[in-house]
Design a protein around this motif. Structure first.
Motif, short mmCIF file in Angstrom:
data_model
loop_
_atom_site.label_atom_id
_atom_site.label_comp_id
_atom_site.label_asym_id
_atom_site.label_seq_id
_atom_site.Cartn_x
_atom_site.Cartn_y
_atom_site.Cartn_z
N ALA A 3 17.96 47.26 2.66
CA ALA A 3 17.27 48.55 2.76
C ALA A 3 16.09 48.49 3.68
CB ALA A 3 16.81 48.98 1.37
N VAL A 4 15.51 47.29 3.85
CA VAL A 4 14.30 47.19 4.64
C VAL A 4 14.59 47.37 6.12
CG1 VAL A 4 12.33 45.66 5.18
CG2 VAL A 4 13.33 45.66 2.89
N ALA A 6 15.83 49.78 7.77
CA ALA A 6 15.44 51.07 8.31
C ALA A 6 13.94 51.17 8.52
CB ALA A 6 15.90 52.19 7.38
N LEU A 7 13.15 50.35 7.79
CA LEU A 7 11.71 50.41 7.96
C LEU A 7 11.30 50.01 9.37
CD1 LEU A 7 10.43 48.87 4.61
CD2 LEU A 7 10.11 51.21 5.37
N HIS A 49 16.58 62.20 -0.09
CA HIS A 49 15.80 60.97 -0.25
C HIS A 49 14.86 61.06 -1.46
CE1 HIS A 49 17.35 58.92 3.11
NE2 HIS A 49 16.23 58.59 3.74
N ASP A 74 12.73 48.52 -2.96
CA ASP A 74 13.10 48.69 -1.55
C ASP A 74 13.49 50.13 -1.24
OD1 ASP A 74 12.61 46.08 -0.92
OD2 ASP A 74 14.70 45.43 -0.96
N ASN A 77 10.35 52.42 -1.17
CA ASN A 77 9.54 52.25 0.01
C ASN A 77 10.24 52.70 1.29
OD1 ASN A 77 6.79 50.74 -0.55
ND2 ASN A 77 8.29 49.91 -1.98
N THR A 78 11.49 52.31 1.44
CA THR A 78 12.23 52.67 2.65
C THR A 78 12.43 54.18 2.75
OG1 THR A 78 13.43 50.57 2.65
CG2 THR A 78 14.39 52.37 3.91
N GLN A 79 12.88 54.79 1.65
CA GLN A 79 13.19 56.22 1.73
C GLN A 79 11.93 57.08 1.74
OE1 GLN A 79 16.64 57.76 -0.08
NE2 GLN A 79 17.83 55.91 0.26
N ASN A 81 9.24 56.17 3.35
CA ASN A 81 8.87 56.04 4.76
C ASN A 81 9.71 56.97 5.64
OD1 ASN A 81 9.69 54.56 7.49
ND2 ASN A 81 7.61 53.91 7.02
N GLN A 82 11.02 56.96 5.41
CA GLN A 82 11.91 57.81 6.20
C GLN A 82 11.65 59.29 5.93
OE1 GLN A 82 15.74 56.31 5.02
NE2 GLN A 82 15.70 54.64 6.50
N ALA A 180 21.91 51.00 6.84
CA ALA A 180 21.26 50.45 5.65
C ALA A 180 21.97 50.89 4.37
CB ALA A 180 19.79 50.87 5.61
#
Length: 201
Positions: A3-4, A6-7, A49, A74, A77-79, A81-82, A180
């Motif tokens: 998942a990370v 995409a960050l 998301h 994960d 945090n990832t989603q 951010n997106q 991801a």
């Protein structure tokens, strides 16, 4: 964890182009229309998301299993951010975050919203309440099953935007989501197998 990946797109993905040649003015970027795939995808995926984030917070508090808690962390945090990047696109274009258009209308999709499920893959209010009522292994299995369905539909939406994209930065973000989420689906399927379960049909 997958998942990370995409960050890595990060905030720089919001910035298009590079430094203009000496003496030349930067080209004006075309602003997408409010009913464009660019705007529609940004709005719809932000909503999609947000539910994944919500479900991950729920399971984080319902289990002590480090693998599931790590996955949930994960995804949160990832989603998040997106989601912020998607909202940033809309702000950059001077477009509203909400619209009267039906979800996924930009991709010609028709979905009958019901019980809080606004788009394919989204859990219903009833399913979310069930997740909140479970703990331990039962919560882990149910979360993984719900999230696989969520990721499958989210990946399909992201791919639809990649295929229709006219904005390079948003296209890169969407492709990162596709990659991801496919990786996470494989991971979650393995996690279900370890728990003697399988994805829901």
């Amino acid at each position: 964890m997958a998942a990370v990946v995409a960050l890595g797109l990060g905030v720089p993905a919001l910035v298009s182009g590079g430094t203009p040649a000496s003496g030349s003015a930067p080209a004006a970027a075309a602003v997408p229309a409010t009913d464009s795939p660019e705007a529609g995808f940004a709005r719809d995926m932000a909503i999609h998301h947000q539910q994944a984030i919500d479900m991950s917070f729920i399971v984080r508090d319902r289990t002590q299993d480090q693998a599931v808690r790590g996955l949930a962390f994960d995804i949160i945090n990832t989603q998040a951010n997106q989601r912020g990047m998607l909202m940033g696109f809309l702000d950059q274009w001077g477009l509203t975050q909400n619209t009267g258009a039906k979800p996924m209308a930009w991709m010609g999709h028709s979905y009958e919203a019901h019980d809080g499920s606004l788009m394919p893959g989204m859990a219903t209010n009833t399913e979310l309440e069930k997740l909140r009522s479970l703990s331990g292994r039962e919560a882990e299995v149910y979360y993984l099953q719900l999230m696989i369905k969520h990721h499958r539909a989210g990946g399909e939406m992201a791919q639809a935007y990649v295929d229709a994209a006219k904005n390079d930065a948003e296209k890169r973000l969407a492709q990162g989501m596709v990659d991801a989420q496919h990786a996470e689906i494989a991971l979650m399927t393995d996690m279900l197998t370890e728990r003697g379960a399988q994805p829901a049909s």
